[in-house]
Design a protein around this motif. Structure first.
Motif, short mmCIF file in Angstrom:
data_model
loop_
_atom_site.label_atom_id
_atom_site.label_comp_id
_atom_site.label_asym_id
_atom_site.label_seq_id
_atom_site.Cartn_x
_atom_site.Cartn_y
_atom_site.Cartn_z
N LEU A 112 -3.24 5.64 7.27
CA LEU A 112 -4.53 7.24 7.54
C LEU A 112 -3.81 7.67 8.45
O LEU A 112 -3.75 7.63 9.55
CB LEU A 112 -5.44 6.93 7.09
CG LEU A 112 -6.59 7.57 8.02
CD1 LEU A 112 -6.61 8.78 6.13
CD2 LEU A 112 -8.42 7.61 7.80
N HIS A 168 -11.52 4.86 4.43
CA HIS A 168 -9.73 3.62 4.45
C HIS A 168 -9.93 2.88 5.20
O HIS A 168 -9.66 2.21 3.81
CB HIS A 168 -9.47 4.73 5.81
CG HIS A 168 -7.62 4.13 5.60
ND1 HIS A 168 -7.46 2.92 6.76
CD2 HIS A 168 -6.79 4.12 4.67
CE1 HIS A 168 -5.84 2.82 6.75
NE2 HIS A 168 -6.04 3.74 5.48
N GLY A 186 -9.56 9.78 3.13
CA GLY A 186 -9.46 7.79 3.81
C GLY A 186 -9.66 6.69 2.21
O GLY A 186 -8.52 5.96 2.22
N GLY A 189 -7.03 4.10 1.54
CA GLY A 189 -6.36 2.44 1.79
C GLY A 189 -6.74 1.65 0.42
O GLY A 189 -5.87 0.61 0.41
#
Length: 193
Positions: A90, A118, A80, A84
């Motif tokens: 995601l 994320h 995640g 990000g």
């Protein structure tokens, strides 16, 4: 080419794969999956951005528009974070594996740390053009005459993500609870093959 043919509707979903057999078949060690994935994604992004490949060639037609449509699938908070930091959406799976230390955990309990990682990575990326968080949740759906149900499932995925963010103490996305991709269109007309 597919993006051009579809009128700019293509989005790319990437993941390292769930089966170690896929690595063995190609003579790769599954234990190095994170590094292999990272290298592959970096090469793909460079190609989409118009950089020359190792053979001195560039993509034609240009793939730069796709840089804003990338989604990364993961089962872990580090994944995640990776998505990000890259500014990617995601992708979460309804088949999220249970861990040995939490064999009876709910899907929400397992995925909340991934969503939080994320969102935190997007917020801390320091990029002035950082995108809004995008999370897709896989579902088994039929497209075509079930278009209303597809829209309902997509909307539920957005609402679920907003709840994840609130539980993690992070700001929820602003705007309407609509399907994640404004470029997506749903139709009730049957599709031809």
């Amino acid at each position: 080419m597919l993006d051009a043919l579809s009128g700019g509707r293509l989005e790319l979903g990437l993941g390292s794969g769930g089966s170690t057999d896929a690595f063995t078949v190609f003579g790769k060690d599954a234990a190095t999956r994170a590094e292999l994935y990272g290298d592959s994604v970096a090469r793909l992004l460079a190609a989409l951005a118009g950089e020359r490949s190792g053979h001195g060639r560039r993509l034609a037609p240009d793939g730069s528009r796709l840089l804003d449509t990338i989604w990364q699938a993961t089962f872990s908070p580090p994944g995640g974070t990776r998505a990000g930091l890259a500014g990617a959406g995601l992708l979460l799976s309804r088949t999220q594996p249970r861990t040995e230390d939490a064999p009876h955990a709910t899907l929400t309990e397992l995925q909340l740390p991934i969503v939080a990682a994320h969102a935190a990575a997007l917020a801390s990326s320091g990029r002035p053009d950082a995108p809004s968080p995008r999370v897709g949740v896989s579902r088994s759906v039929l497209v075509g005459r079930h278009a209303e149900r597809v829209r309902d499932l997509a909307r539920a995925g957005v609402l679920r993500y907003a709840r994840y963010l609130r539980r993690a103490g992070l700001p929820a996305p602003t705007g309407n609870a609509e399907p994640c991709s404004p470029r997506s269109t749903y139709t009730s007309a049957p599709r031809s093959r």
